[in-house]
Structure formats: C-alpha cells, structure tokens
Motif scaffolding. Sequence first.
Motif, PDB file in Angstrom:
ATOM      1  N   MET A   1      79.159  93.153  40.737  1.00  0.00           N
ATOM      2  CA  MET A   1      79.037  94.395  39.966  1.00  0.00           C
ATOM      3  C   MET A   1      79.604  94.264  38.554  1.00  0.00           C
ATOM      4  O   MET A   1      79.528  95.199  37.781  1.00  0.00           O
ATOM      5  CB  MET A   1      79.777  95.516  40.701  1.00  0.00           C
ATOM      6  N   CYS A   2      80.168  93.109  38.221  1.00  0.00           N
ATOM      7  CA  CYS A   2      80.862  92.900  36.952  1.00  0.00           C
ATOM      8  C   CYS A   2      79.893  92.430  35.862  1.00  0.00           C
ATOM      9  O   CYS A   2      79.004  91.608  36.118  1.00  0.00           O
ATOM     10  CB  CYS A   2      81.966  91.858  37.149  1.00  0.00           C
ATOM     11  N   SER A   3      80.079  92.911  34.648  1.00  0.00           N
ATOM     12  CA  SER A   3      79.215  92.508  33.529  1.00  0.00           C
ATOM     13  C   SER A   3      79.490  91.075  33.080  1.00  0.00           C
ATOM     14  O   SER A   3      78.691  90.496  32.356  1.00  0.00           O
ATOM     15  CB  SER A   3      79.407  93.466  32.348  1.00  0.00           C
ATOM     16  N   LEU A   4      80.587  90.487  33.517  1.00  0.00           N
ATOM     17  CA  LEU A   4      80.940  89.121  33.138  1.00  0.00           C
ATOM     18  C   LEU A   4      80.417  88.078  34.123  1.00  0.00           C
ATOM     19  O   LEU A   4      80.447  86.889  33.843  1.00  0.00           O
ATOM     20  CB  LEU A   4      82.462  88.989  33.004  1.00  0.00           C
ATOM     21  N   PHE A   5      79.927  88.520  35.261  1.00  0.00           N
ATOM     22  CA  PHE A   5      79.427  87.610  36.291  1.00  0.00           C
ATOM     23  C   PHE A   5      78.099  87.003  35.853  1.00  0.00           C
ATOM     24  O   PHE A   5      77.223  87.690  35.333  1.00  0.00           O
ATOM     25  CB  PHE A   5      79.249  88.352  37.616  1.00  0.00           C
ATOM     26  N   GLU A   6      77.962  85.686  36.063  1.00  0.00           N
ATOM     27  CA  GLU A   6      76.736  84.959  35.739  1.00  0.00           C
ATOM     28  C   GLU A   6      76.191  84.326  37.012  1.00  0.00           C
ATOM     29  O   GLU A   6      76.706  83.302  37.452  1.00  0.00           O
ATOM     30  CB  GLU A   6      77.012  83.885  34.689  1.00  0.00           C
ATOM     31  N   PRO A   7      75.178  84.937  37.619  1.00  0.00           N
ATOM     32  CA  PRO A   7      74.626  84.390  38.861  1.00  0.00           C
ATOM     33  C   PRO A   7      74.147  82.951  38.677  1.00  0.00           C
ATOM     34  O   PRO A   7      73.723  82.599  37.592  1.00  0.00           O
ATOM     35  CB  PRO A   7      73.448  85.315  39.158  1.00  0.00           C
ATOM     36  N   PRO A   8      74.238  82.134  39.672  1.00  0.00           N
ATOM     37  CA  PRO A   8      74.584  82.485  41.041  1.00  0.00           C
ATOM     38  C   PRO A   8      76.080  82.428  41.329  1.00  0.00           C
ATOM     39  O   PRO A   8      76.545  83.083  42.248  1.00  0.00           O
ATOM     40  CB  PRO A   8      73.835  81.443  41.863  1.00  0.00           C
TER      41      PRO A   8
ATOM     42  N   ILE B   1      82.586  80.947  41.157  1.00  0.00           N
ATOM     43  CA  ILE B   1      82.977  82.335  41.416  1.00  0.00           C
ATOM     44  C   ILE B   1      82.056  82.918  42.486  1.00  0.00           C
ATOM     45  O   ILE B   1      80.846  82.815  42.388  1.00  0.00           O
ATOM     46  CB  ILE B   1      82.849  83.180  40.122  1.00  0.00           C
ATOM     47  N   SER B   2      82.642  83.557  43.472  1.00  0.00           N
ATOM     48  CA  SER B   2      81.862  84.203  44.525  1.00  0.00           C
ATOM     49  C   SER B   2      81.417  85.586  44.061  1.00  0.00           C
ATOM     50  O   SER B   2      82.187  86.310  43.422  1.00  0.00           O
ATOM     51  CB  SER B   2      82.713  84.347  45.790  1.00  0.00           C
ATOM     52  N   LYS B   3      80.189  85.960  44.398  1.00  0.00           N
ATOM     53  CA  LYS B   3      79.721  87.310  44.050  1.00  0.00           C
ATOM     54  C   LYS B   3      80.528  88.371  44.783  1.00  0.00           C
ATOM     55  O   LYS B   3      80.577  89.525  44.371  1.00  0.00           O
ATOM     56  CB  LYS B   3      78.238  87.464  44.343  1.00  0.00           C
ATOM     57  N   ASP B   4      81.213  87.978  45.852  1.00  0.00           N
ATOM     58  CA  ASP B   4      82.048  88.905  46.613  1.00  0.00           C
ATOM     59  C   ASP B   4      83.506  88.892  46.159  1.00  0.00           C
ATOM     60  O   ASP B   4      84.331  89.591  46.726  1.00  0.00           O
ATOM     61  CB  ASP B   4      81.979  88.557  48.103  1.00  0.00           C
ATOM     62  N   GLY B   5      83.817  88.101  45.142  1.00  0.00           N
ATOM     63  CA  GLY B   5      85.189  88.002  44.647  1.00  0.00           C
ATOM     64  C   GLY B   5      85.562  89.127  43.715  1.00  0.00           C
ATOM     65  O   GLY B   5      84.794  90.076  43.487  1.00  0.00           O
ATOM     66  N   TRP B   6      86.754  89.018  43.122  1.00  0.00           N
ATOM     67  CA  TRP B   6      87.247  90.022  42.168  1.00  0.00           C
ATOM     68  C   TRP B   6      88.396  89.413  41.395  1.00  0.00           C
ATOM     69  O   TRP B   6      89.124  88.545  41.890  1.00  0.00           O
ATOM     70  CB  TRP B   6      87.741  91.268  42.908  1.00  0.00           C
ATOM     71  N   CYS B   7      88.614  89.846  40.140  1.00  0.00           N
ATOM     72  CA  CYS B   7      89.772  89.416  39.349  1.00  0.00           C
ATOM     73  C   CYS B   7      90.172  90.520  38.395  1.00  0.00           C
ATOM     74  O   CYS B   7      89.479  91.533  38.254  1.00  0.00           O
ATOM     75  CB  CYS B   7      89.476  88.107  38.601  1.00  0.00           C
ATOM     76  N   LYS B   8      91.277  90.320  37.697  1.00  0.00           N
ATOM     77  CA  LYS B   8      91.788  91.361  36.795  1.00  0.00           C
ATOM     78  C   LYS B   8      90.943  91.534  35.538  1.00  0.00           C
ATOM     79  O   LYS B   8      91.113  92.513  34.811  1.00  0.00           O
ATOM     80  CB  LYS B   8      93.251  91.070  36.424  1.00  0.00           C
ATOM     81  N   ALA B   9      89.991  90.634  35.273  1.00  0.00           N
ATOM     82  CA  ALA B   9      89.110  90.762  34.113  1.00  0.00           C
ATOM     83  C   ALA B   9      87.865  91.592  34.435  1.00  0.00           C
ATOM     84  O   ALA B   9      86.980  91.739  33.607  1.00  0.00           O
ATOM     85  CB  ALA B   9      88.689  89.373  33.619  1.00  0.00           C
ATOM     86  N   PHE B  10      87.818  92.148  35.634  1.00  0.00           N
ATOM     87  CA  PHE B  10      86.651  92.919  36.079  1.00  0.00           C
ATOM     88  C   PHE B  10      86.243  93.962  35.047  1.00  0.00           C
ATOM     89  O   PHE B  10      87.066  94.721  34.545  1.00  0.00           O
ATOM     90  CB  PHE B  10      86.950  93.606  37.419  1.00  0.00           C
ATOM     91  N   ALA B  11      84.936  93.986  34.716  1.00  0.00           N
ATOM     92  CA  ALA B  11      84.385  94.981  33.809  1.00  0.00           C
ATOM     93  C   ALA B  11      83.094  95.493  34.426  1.00  0.00           C
ATOM     94  O   ALA B  11      82.115  94.770  34.532  1.00  0.00           O
ATOM     95  CB  ALA B  11      84.106  94.354  32.442  1.00  0.00           C
ATOM     96  N   LEU B  12      83.097  96.740  34.836  1.00  0.00           N
ATOM     97  CA  LEU B  12      81.951  97.327  35.528  1.00  0.00           C
ATOM     98  C   LEU B  12      80.706  97.256  34.645  1.00  0.00           C
ATOM     99  O   LEU B  12      80.725  97.660  33.484  1.00  0.00           O
ATOM    100  CB  LEU B  12      82.235  98.781  35.898  1.00  0.00           C
ATOM    101  N   ALA B  13      79.633  96.725  35.200  1.00  0.00           N
ATOM    102  CA  ALA B  13      78.361  96.615  34.469  1.00  0.00           C
ATOM    103  C   ALA B  13      77.769  98.009  34.308  1.00  0.00           C
ATOM    104  O   ALA B  13      77.897  98.862  35.179  1.00  0.00           O
ATOM    105  CB  ALA B  13      77.400  95.714  35.224  1.00  0.00           C
ATOM    106  N   ASP B  14      77.111  98.209  33.182  1.00  0.00           N
ATOM    107  CA  ASP B  14      76.486  99.531  32.907  1.00  0.00           C
ATOM    108  C   ASP B  14      75.253  99.746  33.707  1.00  0.00           C
ATOM    109  O   ASP B  14      74.507  98.965  34.068  1.00  0.00           O
ATOM    110  CB  ASP B  14      76.136  99.650  31.431  1.00  0.00           C
TER     111      ASP B  14
END
Length: 87
Positions: A57-64, A74-87
């Motif tokens: 759900m993060c705007s910084l995530f780059e699939p896969p 990075i796992s798509k099910d992971g999380w970190c303190k840099a989380f930024a909710l995608a618009d």
Amino acid sequence: MTEATSIGTRRDLMRGAAAGLATRVCLRMRQARAAEKMSQAQAEYRDTPNGLYSCAMCSLFEPPAACKVVEGEISKDGWCKAFALAD
C-alpha cells in the motif's frame, strides 16, 4: 574560409564537451540516489504488516520486491517507518 571552418569546429567541440559534462553529472546523481537508501535496520523494516498497512500500500514500494528508500529485498506484506500511504 579557414576561419569559418575553425569556428564551426570549436562550436562542435564545446557542444560535445557540454554534453559529456551533462552526462557525467546525471550518472553521478543516479549513483548518489542509490547510495541514499536506508538499511533495513535503519528503517526498522519487518516482514509483517502494521495493522492494515503494508508495503504493498506504500507509494515507495516497487513491485515485485523493492523499495525506493530501503535496501534489499522487500516483502509486499512488510512494513517500515518510512511508510507513505499511496494516493
């Protein structure tokens, strides 16, 4: 006639030098961006979501399995303190 030829040659030389310099600057900027990533420990990354929020759900995530700001896989099910909710 030689004067016109030498002026054209100088201009071409200067244009080539400017293009080469711009290319070097762009390459260095790309390397600097790659070096700016945080380690997973610095980001406090974990392989589990934080409630409803996950890397998918993060705007910084780059699939896969990558992130723009955190190094490594990075796992798509992971999380970190840099989380930024995608618009």
